[in-house]
Write an enzyme that holds these catalytic residues in place. Sequence first.
Site, mmCIF file in Angstrom:
data_model
loop_
_atom_site.group_PDB
_atom_site.id
_atom_site.type_symbol
_atom_site.label_atom_id
_atom_site.label_comp_id
_atom_site.label_asym_id
_atom_site.label_seq_id
_atom_site.Cartn_x
_atom_site.Cartn_y
_atom_site.Cartn_z
ATOM 1 C CG ASP A 168 0.596 7.955 -2.836
ATOM 2 O OD1 ASP A 168 1.386 7.390 -2.274
ATOM 3 O OD2 ASP A 168 0.856 8.870 -4.042
ATOM 4 C CG MET B 111 -1.791 1.355 1.347
ATOM 5 S SD MET B 111 -2.835 1.417 2.946
ATOM 6 C CE MET B 111 -1.476 1.153 4.216
ATOM 7 C CD GLU C 151 5.524 12.212 -6.291
ATOM 8 O OE1 GLU C 151 5.272 11.329 -7.195
ATOM 9 O OE2 GLU C 151 5.854 11.922 -5.157
#
Length: 666
Positions: A154, A152, A332
Amino acid sequence: MAVQFITSPTSEAVISNGSYYVPLPESSPGSGSLVNQDTSTSIRRFYGHAIVGCMLCIAAILAFVFFTSPCVVKLIPMQTVFLTPVTLPHISSGVREEMADSIVNTSSIFYMPKSKEPTILYKGGRAYPPWSLSNQRSLRTAFHFQPQKNWMNDPNGPLHHRGWYHLFYQYNPNAAVWGRISWGHAVSRDLIHWLYLDEAMVPDQWYDYNGVWTGSATFLRDGTPIIVYTGSANDSTQVQNLALPEDLSDPLLRRWVKFSGNPILFPPSGIAKTDFRDPSTAWLGTDGLWRLVIGSKIGKTGIAIVYQSSDFKNWKKQDHFLHQVQGTGMLECIDFFPIPTFGSSKGLDTSANGVDVKHVLKASMDSTKVDYYVIGTYNEENHTFTPDHTALDLGYGLRYDYGKYYASKTFFDPVLQRRILWGWVNESDSEQDDIWKGWASVQAVPRQIWFDNRTKANLIQWPVEEFLDLRSESVKEKDVLLEEGSIRKVDVLGGAQLDIEITIQNPRVINSVALEEEDYHCSPGGAAHRGVLGPFGLLVLSADDMTEQTAVYFYQISTNGTVSTRICSDQSRSSLAPHLDKSVYGSVVPVLEDEDELSMRVMVDRSIVETYAQGGRTCITSRVYPTKALDNEAHLFLFNNGTLPVKVKSLEVWQMNRVPMRPFFS
C-alpha cells in the site's frame, strides 16, 4: 528437466509439468512412515546399518557432483502441495480453467492479508524461472516507482512539504515477500525522479510489533505534518497511533518519532480486534473539530467509523457511521475527499466543503482486493455521506481501475492545486518468481483526478503532466483504415517503454448496421472473440511473430437495444511462461451521444500496461511478463478483429526515457 522425489505406492515414474518424479516406496525414510526394527535380529540390524551407510555414501557423492558440476541436473526436494478450486473474478471460463491448473495452496503465502479473508494466490510449481537473469532485469519497470529491492504494497501518507513530494509505502526490508511491514520512504521534486530514504518507521513497539500498517498524513493548523497509522500489536489487535517529524526544518522529513501516548484508539465495542484499520486523512470542520474515518465491518456490512478530536490526540467515536454498505465485508484503506463540480480539473484541500462541492468515498474491498469509489454529498451537520446513486454504492458501482490496482490513496498537491491518486500494483507471477527477481510490486503512475463534468457521474483519471517530460522520439500516423480481420505493424524501435495516444472514429456513428444482442464483458474469448464492431485497438508488448501479445481494445455491443462500448485488456496471450495470472480485464466506458471518437492512452513499461480510455473515464492496469517481447524485441501492432472496417484518425507513439532512481546521499 527438474528431478523430484515423491512418495508413491507405485513403482512407475511419473512425468508431470515437465518434471520427472522418481517414486519412493511408502516406507522410505522421509515419507512420514515409522520403520520398526527387530532388535533381536542382528542380521537385520547389520543390513540396516549397511543400507544406511550406502545411502550416506551415495548422498556424499551426489552432493559432491551437485556443488562442483555446472551442468548436472539438480535434485530439487519436492514440497507437498494441494490443488484447490479457486474462484477468480472477471476471468473468462477458458482462462479460469487454464489458471486453476497453476494455482496451489501451500503453507507459505504470497500476500498476507490484514484479515482472514481468502486471498487469490498465484503459486508456481516450477523449479526454475522461465526468464534468464538478464530477462528478469528487462521486466523491472523503467519509470514506475518501486523500491530498489524486496516487497512493497500500500501507498501511505503521500504529501508535499517544502518543495518535496513524499511517498511512504508498506515495505518489507528483508525479502521480496510480505512480512515485517515497515514504512518505506522516498522523496521527489517532480513525482518521477525518486530518492530512496531510510525507513520512516519500523515495528519496534508493542503496539506495532506485528507491523506498521497503513495510515495517512494530515497537516495541522500550524503546518506540521502528522501521521495516523494502524499498528498490529503483539496480540494482533489493530490499534491507531500517531507519529511526528523529529526535525521540521528538514525538508526530507527523514526521522519520525512515535507519540508517547500511543495507541490513541483501540477497537470499539462490537468490533473484532482484527477489523479496525487504515485511518483516513483528517479534515477540519467548521466547528473547529478534526475528523477522520477508520474502516471496519459488522458481520458482512462494511462500515466507515467517524472519530472527532479537538487536539488530534484524544478522539471520540461518533454515534453513527459516515457510511455503511451491506454485503461488502471489511472496508480497508478508506479515502474521503472533496471535489469541485464546476468544470475544473483542480483539486481541493481535504477540509473543503460547500456549494459546487461533492465528496468521494473510496474503499478497498478486503474480500475481493478491488477498489471502489462513490460520488455523493457530505452532510456536515450529522457527518454522514449519501451517494448520488445508491445503485453505484461501494462494492457495486464504479472502480478506480478494472485491472490489478488496490489500496489506493490520494493527497492534495497545494503547489499545483490538484488531487493526486496513488495505487498499488501487485505482481501476477508466483512467489518463487519474486524471490528469484528480488523485488515485488510497483506503484501505478500517479494520476490527477477530477470530476467528469460531461457525464456528471464519474471521475477522470490522467497521468500527472510531469510524465510528458519523459517522452522522446515519436512516430505519427493518420487516417489509417483497418479492414476487417487486419493487423498492421507500427514502425517503432523497441516497444517496451511507450506512451501511446490513439483516436479512432466511433464505428457506431458511421455504421448503421444493427448489432446483435450480445452479453460480452471482454470474455469469454478476449480479443479472439469476433464481433461486428470489435475487438479493435492495439497489441502491445508483442513478439514479432505475435506468439506473445497483450491486446488493449474497444468492443461495441447492443444490450436491450442500446449500444455500449467496452474497453478491455487481454493478458491471456501475454506470455509463454506458465503459472501466471492471465486474466482478461474490462468494463464499460461511458461514450456520450455527441462523441464521434473513441480514444485511448496506453502507457507501456516493460511488465506493466496502464490504459486510460475516453480521456480517463475508465482505467485498466495489467501486469504481464513476456519471455520474448522484451526490450527491442517488443513490438506494437494495430488490429481489427471485427467484421466491419474501422478508421484510426490519429496515432502517436513516444519512446519513454528510463528514470534513474537512487538512494539519497546527504
